[in-house]
Scaffold this active site. Structure first.
Site, PDB file in Angstrom:
ATOM      1  N   ASP A 222     -15.311   5.670   5.837  1.00  0.00           N
ATOM      2  CA  ASP A 222     -15.409   5.743   7.300  1.00  0.00           C
ATOM      3  C   ASP A 222     -16.554   6.638   7.789  1.00  0.00           C
ATOM      4  O   ASP A 222     -17.174   6.346   8.808  1.00  0.00           O
ATOM      5  CB  ASP A 222     -14.098   6.257   7.905  1.00  0.00           C
TER       6      ASP A 222
ATOM      7  N   LYS B 142      -3.691   3.802   5.595  1.00  0.00           N
ATOM      8  CA  LYS B 142      -3.591   2.348   5.727  1.00  0.00           C
ATOM      9  C   LYS B 142      -2.223   1.955   6.269  1.00  0.00           C
ATOM     10  O   LYS B 142      -2.115   1.054   7.103  1.00  0.00           O
ATOM     11  CB  LYS B 142      -3.832   1.675   4.372  1.00  0.00           C
TER      12      LYS B 142
ATOM     13  N   THR C  57       0.801  -1.223   0.000  1.00  0.00           N
ATOM     14  CA  THR C  57       0.000   0.000   0.000  1.00  0.00           C
ATOM     15  C   THR C  57       0.837   1.278   0.000  1.00  0.00           C
ATOM     16  O   THR C  57       1.942   1.312   0.534  1.00  0.00           O
ATOM     17  CB  THR C  57      -0.967   0.008   1.194  1.00  0.00           C
TER      18      THR C  57
ATOM     19  N   ASP D 175      -6.050  -5.906   0.160  1.00  0.00           N
ATOM     20  CA  ASP D 175      -7.098  -5.386  -0.696  1.00  0.00           C
ATOM     21  C   ASP D 175      -8.370  -5.404   0.136  1.00  0.00           C
ATOM     22  O   ASP D 175      -8.676  -6.394   0.793  1.00  0.00           O
ATOM     23  CB  ASP D 175      -7.246  -6.233  -1.967  1.00  0.00           C
TER      24      ASP D 175
HETATM   25  P1  IMP Z   1      -8.269  -0.762  -1.377  1.00  0.00           P
HETATM   26  O1  IMP Z   1      -8.533  -1.419  -2.688  1.00  0.00           O
HETATM   27  O2  IMP Z   1      -7.848  -1.704  -0.339  1.00  0.00           O
HETATM   28  O3  IMP Z   1      -7.343   0.396  -1.506  1.00  0.00           O
HETATM   29  O4  IMP Z   1      -9.603  -0.134  -0.843  1.00  0.00           O
HETATM   30  C1  IMP Z   1     -10.729  -0.050  -1.638  1.00  0.00           C
HETATM   31  C2  IMP Z   1     -11.669   1.046  -1.213  1.00  0.00           C
HETATM   32  O5  IMP Z   1     -12.230   0.751   0.042  1.00  0.00           O
HETATM   33  C3  IMP Z   1     -11.088   2.448  -1.136  1.00  0.00           C
HETATM   34  O6  IMP Z   1     -12.024   3.330  -1.706  1.00  0.00           O
HETATM   35  C4  IMP Z   1     -10.970   2.723   0.311  1.00  0.00           C
HETATM   36  O7  IMP Z   1     -11.185   4.076   0.545  1.00  0.00           O
HETATM   37  C5  IMP Z   1     -12.062   1.853   0.900  1.00  0.00           C
HETATM   38  N1  IMP Z   1     -11.613   1.389   2.198  1.00  0.00           N
HETATM   39  C6  IMP Z   1     -10.731   0.396   2.457  1.00  0.00           C
HETATM   40  N2  IMP Z   1     -10.520   0.289   3.772  1.00  0.00           N
HETATM   41  C7  IMP Z   1     -11.273   1.245   4.343  1.00  0.00           C
HETATM   42  C8  IMP Z   1     -11.450   1.662   5.696  1.00  0.00           C
HETATM   43  O8  IMP Z   1     -10.846   1.156   6.645  1.00  0.00           O
HETATM   44  N3  IMP Z   1     -12.301   2.672   5.886  1.00  0.00           N
HETATM   45  C9  IMP Z   1     -12.969   3.284   4.891  1.00  0.00           C
HETATM   46  N4  IMP Z   1     -12.823   2.965   3.626  1.00  0.00           N
HETATM   47  C10 IMP Z   1     -11.984   1.939   3.346  1.00  0.00           C
END
Ligand code: IMP
Length: 201
Positions: A160, A21, A16, A77
């Site tokens: 969130d 994160k 990441t 992910d």
């Molecule tokens: P990623 O593919 O893991 O980067 O996350 C995918 C989507 O989920 C992104 O739009 C993030 O903003 C959302 N997301 C992932 N984890 C969280 C969290 O802990 N809180 C809020 N949104 C999250």
């Protein structure tokens, strides 16, 4: 000789680049570990993420880092699955409202799509892929909750402000202090599952 694999690891790469994160991950990692991002390790550009599940994407990213750097690599992910939207946005959470990956646009679209919906149940899920010489292991963390009608709170990122965990006190993740969110977040649960796996290896 170290007693466990966990003691023998001293340097890992995280897939990441998202500062929130990274902070959440670093706060639950064993002390003394040197943590690099893919960028720190010299990787430029996006990591491959063409799968149709969280598992496939985490696997692809961890495998790519391991193949290119030869250092134990952890890729995450995550996605939000909303029951009333047949599991959307799910694996498409980051780009729900378009390729700009705007958190604000994603939240607004989600709230708009849920107007009038009776069922506002949602689940955050993180899949972690851990790539080492021994192969790739997958770990999962989930937290169940509800989507609010309005945005609330200033902390955190992504969805969130519109997610209230069922096991909390009614506040959204964005109304909680970072350590309160970490105590029940999908991501830290996945990390704990991974750390437990390391202890056993
Ligand atoms: P990623 O593919 O893991 O980067 O996350 C995918 C989507 O989920 C992104 O739009 C993030 O903003 C959302 N997301 C992932 N984890 C969280 C969290 O802990 N809180 C809020 N949104 C999250």
């Amino acid at each position: 000789r170290p007693n466990s694999y966990r003691e023998s690891v001293n340097k890992i790469i995280l897939a990441t680049q998202n500062a929130h994160k990274l902070e959440e991950l670093r706060s639950v990692l064993p002390k003394g570990w040197e943590v690099q991002t893919a960028f720190d390790a010299g990787i430029r550009g996006e990591l491959p993420e063409t799968g149709s599940t969280l598992e496939e994407n985490a696997f692809q990213k961890a495998m790519y880092l391991w193949n290119h750097c030869g250092i134990p690599s952890l890729a995450d992910d995550s996605g939000l699955q909303v029951a009333g939207l047949s599991g959307a946005p799910g694996v498409h959470s980051a780009m729900y409202a378009g390729p700009e990956r705007s958190d604000q646009a994603n939240r607004s679209l989600l709230l708009a799509n849920l107007v009038g919906a009776a069922d506002r149940a949602a689940t955050f899920r993180t899949v972690l892929a851990w790539a080492t010489l021994e192969g790739i292991q997958l770990y999962e963390g989930v937290v169940h909750g509800q989507i609010t009608h309005d945005e609330r709170g200033e902390y955190g990122f992504g969805y969130d402000r519109i997610f209230v965990p069922n096991e909390g006190d009614g506040r959204t993740f964005a109304e909680m202090l970072p350590e309160e969110k970490v105590a029940m977040s999908h991501r830290s649960r996945a990390v704990r599952a991974w750390l437990t796996g390391l202890e056993r290896s």
